[in-house]
Design a protein around this motif. Structure first.
Motif, PDB file in Angstrom:
ATOM      1  N   GLY A 155     -14.191  -8.446  -2.539  1.00 12.79           N
ATOM      2  CA  GLY A 155     -14.199  -9.839  -2.963  1.00 12.79           C
ATOM      3  C   GLY A 155     -14.349  -9.975  -4.466  1.00 12.79           C
ATOM      4  N   TYR A 156     -15.237  -9.206  -5.053  1.00 14.79           N
ATOM      5  CA  TYR A 156     -15.411  -9.256  -6.508  1.00 14.79           C
ATOM      6  C   TYR A 156     -14.211  -8.658  -7.235  1.00 14.79           C
ATOM      7  CZ  TYR A 156     -20.053 -11.249  -6.712  1.00 14.79           C
ATOM      8  OH  TYR A 156     -21.107 -12.124  -6.638  1.00 14.79           O
ATOM      9  N   LEU A 176     -17.674  -6.888   0.171  1.00 15.55           N
ATOM     10  CA  LEU A 176     -18.224  -7.642  -0.959  1.00 15.55           C
ATOM     11  C   LEU A 176     -17.607  -7.164  -2.275  1.00 15.55           C
ATOM     12  CD1 LEU A 176     -22.050  -8.016  -0.205  1.00 15.55           C
ATOM     13  CD2 LEU A 176     -20.446  -9.869  -0.716  1.00 15.55           C
ATOM     14  N   ALA A 201     -16.373 -13.411  -1.442  1.00 16.83           N
ATOM     15  CA  ALA A 201     -17.497 -12.652  -0.896  1.00 16.83           C
ATOM     16  C   ALA A 201     -17.604 -12.837   0.615  1.00 16.83           C
ATOM     17  CB  ALA A 201     -18.802 -13.070  -1.568  1.00 16.83           C
ATOM     18  N   ALA A 232     -26.731 -11.697  -4.046  1.00  8.56           N
ATOM     19  CA  ALA A 232     -25.770 -10.741  -3.482  1.00  8.56           C
ATOM     20  C   ALA A 232     -26.477  -9.522  -2.885  1.00  8.56           C
ATOM     21  CB  ALA A 232     -24.783 -10.305  -4.560  1.00  8.56           C
ATOM     22  N   LEU A 249     -25.409 -14.910   2.983  1.00 13.18           N
ATOM     23  CA  LEU A 249     -24.109 -14.745   2.334  1.00 13.18           C
ATOM     24  C   LEU A 249     -23.357 -16.075   2.270  1.00 13.18           C
ATOM     25  CD1 LEU A 249     -21.914 -12.825   1.194  1.00 13.18           C
ATOM     26  CD2 LEU A 249     -21.130 -12.526   3.546  1.00 13.18           C
ATOM     27  N   LEU A 308     -22.283 -17.256  -5.274  1.00 14.01           N
ATOM     28  CA  LEU A 308     -21.394 -16.143  -4.966  1.00 14.01           C
ATOM     29  C   LEU A 308     -19.970 -16.658  -4.896  1.00 14.01           C
ATOM     30  CD1 LEU A 308     -23.411 -14.379  -2.084  1.00 14.01           C
ATOM     31  CD2 LEU A 308     -23.482 -13.883  -4.536  1.00 14.01           C
TER      32      LEU A 308
END
Length: 470
Positions: free
Chosen positions: A450-451, A447, A402, A334, A389, A398
């Motif tokens: 996304g998490y 990002l 993400a 990441a 990515l 990931l």
């Protein structure tokens, strides 16, 4: 292909007398200025016949005025065009100083020195920057005359923002919080140490920002740069006399000490060998960025130092504090897109500084390589960031959300397209540099988003979270 800018001396508005008179001849009239016998300054329009080859100008004596012949007088030509809603453009002027002789009602002026500026030749901001030395000499003379220091001032709030470059803390906060979020997704989270980690990392970057100004000033890099922009060329607070060199050195030391204290506290609370190694390497990379003997940025290693410092070190630092030293591939993978995109901020910001950098031996990548190679390097690194990515998601390292960071691709394309036409125009490039900062910031925030999606789904719908989180 290697190329180094060959501009050996900076452009300057200083002119020889003949050049000044040639420029003066292009104006429809001239302004005669002098100090009269009573000590009052006077200015009057004259229709002068200019002879650049002879270094002279002749004009009729102004009615009712006695033009002095024993002291310097000047002739000035100037032009400016108002632009409603915009300001002004086509700004230019030239002034020639010299002595006059009078025969009957005719005055002959012989120039001895000249000074001028044309916005078409030297942009306004560069012209202003080239005048800093003259301004300093003026303030020094005024201070000596008054017996008390006279210097420019800025309100405390604006001075603090400019000195520390506080708005750029996003380069630290994004990867650190991302590392904390990855740890939280894996079941490790402690609020106190998370907050301390963000604060400590912020102090490291503030120390780096200020130390960068200190060492660049000490090595002459900032003084040699006459095309600083909002995003490049340093804060300029030392060059403009707003903060002394000693005060900046003390401020950098203070930030690093505060960062060290918080680092030791975190070691005591969540100690691990991994955290200690990350902290030591981070300090070396931060201070060695511009400081001798390492001087990474002077050796063309600035992008690598920034990528490591604001990518893996920051993100893994946030991660290992939460996991008490446990490491995994997810935070490392990441960190790579973040690292490449933050390195590209420095990379593009070095483009307008390359001539000044070359003069002081600061061999950044834009100094070392040709225009085509530099632009190609940007495109290659940006593509690599997005490929890593996608590969991380495909490999299951990931989470699928993400991929939200791919929404910044249009911004990266905008930067890529803007480099070519603005490469040699620092002030045209400034807007492109601003977009480039957004590429990193928005990619990092997406990002994080996304998490956040994965964490929220994990709390309310574990089965869905398993799918999107892979």
């Amino acid at each position: 292909m290697m190329s180094v800018p060959t501009e050996a001396t900076p452009r300057t508005p200083a002119l020889d007398t003949r050049q000044g008179l040639e420029k003066l001849a292009s104006y429809p009239f001239a302004i005669l200025t002098y100090v009269d016998h009573d000590g009052y300054p006077l200015s009057v329009v004259v229709d002068a016949a200019i002879d650049p080859a002879a270094g002279s100008a002749t004009f009729a004596a102004p009615a009712g005025l006695a033009v002095p012949t024993a002291v310097d007088i000047s002739l000035t030509g100037s032009h400016i065009r108002p632009q409603p809603g915009y300001g002004y453009d086509e700004r230019r002027h030239v002034t020639i100083w010299g002595r006059a002789t009078q025969t009957g009602d005719q005055i002959t002026f012989r120039g001895t020195r000249a000074w001028g500026w044309d916005e078409a030749e030297v942009p306004f901001f560069e012209y202003s920057e080239r005048s800093v030395g003259q301004s300093k000499r003026y303030f020094d003379a005024l201070s000596a005359e008054r017996g008390t220091p006279v210097k420019p001032k800025l309100s405390f709030g604006w001075l603090a923002l400019r000195t520390t470059r506080l708005p750029f803390l996003s380069a630290t906060i994004v990867p650190v919080v991302l590392g904390i979020a990855i740890a939280a997704r894996q079941g490790s989270f402690d609020l106190l140490t998370a907050v301390l980690t963000v604060i400590g990392a912020a102090f490291v970057q503030l120390g780096l920002n200020v130390a960068n100004d200190v060492f660049d000033s000490a090595q002459g890099a900032d003084e040699a740069n006459v095309t600083p922009t909002q995003f490049s060329g340093g804060s300029r607070v030392i060059q403009h006399g707003l903060v002394s060199f000693r005060q900046m050195a003390g401020l950098a030391t203070t930030f690093y000490v505060l960062a060290g204290v918080i680092g030791l506290l975190l070691l005591g609370l969540r100690g691990s060998p991994a955290l200690l190694v990350i902290g030591v390497v981070g300090f070396v990379v931060s201070l060695g960025y511009t400081a001798p003997p390492l001087k990474f940025v002077y050796r063309g290693l600035g992008e690598i130092a920034v990528a490591i410092g604001f990518g893996p070190l920051m993100l893994l630092g946030g991660y290992v504090v939460q996991t008490r030293g446990a490491l995994s591939w997810e935070p490392f993978v990441a960190s790579l897109p973040v690292a490449l995109l933050v390195a590209l901020i420095l990379y593009v910001n070095e483009i307008p500084d390359r001539r000044g950098d070359a003069r002081v031996g600061k061999r950044t990548l834009p100094v070392r390589f040709s225009k085509a190679a530099v632009i190609g390097g940007y495109r290659g690194a940006a593509i690599a960031a997005y490929v890593i990515l996608v590969a991380g998601v495909i490999a299951g390292l990931l989470p699928i959300p993400a991929l939200l960071a791919l929404l910044t691709i249009p911004l990266a394309l905008q930067v890529s397209r803007g480099l070519e036409p603005n490469y040699d125009n620092p002030y045209g490039l400034m807007a492109i540099m601003g977009v480039n900062v957004k590429v990193h910031l928005y990619a990092g925030l997406l990002l994080l988003a996304g998490y956040a999606v994965v964490l929220i789904l994990g709390a309310v719908a574990p089965s869905v979270s398993l799918f999107v989180g892979r």
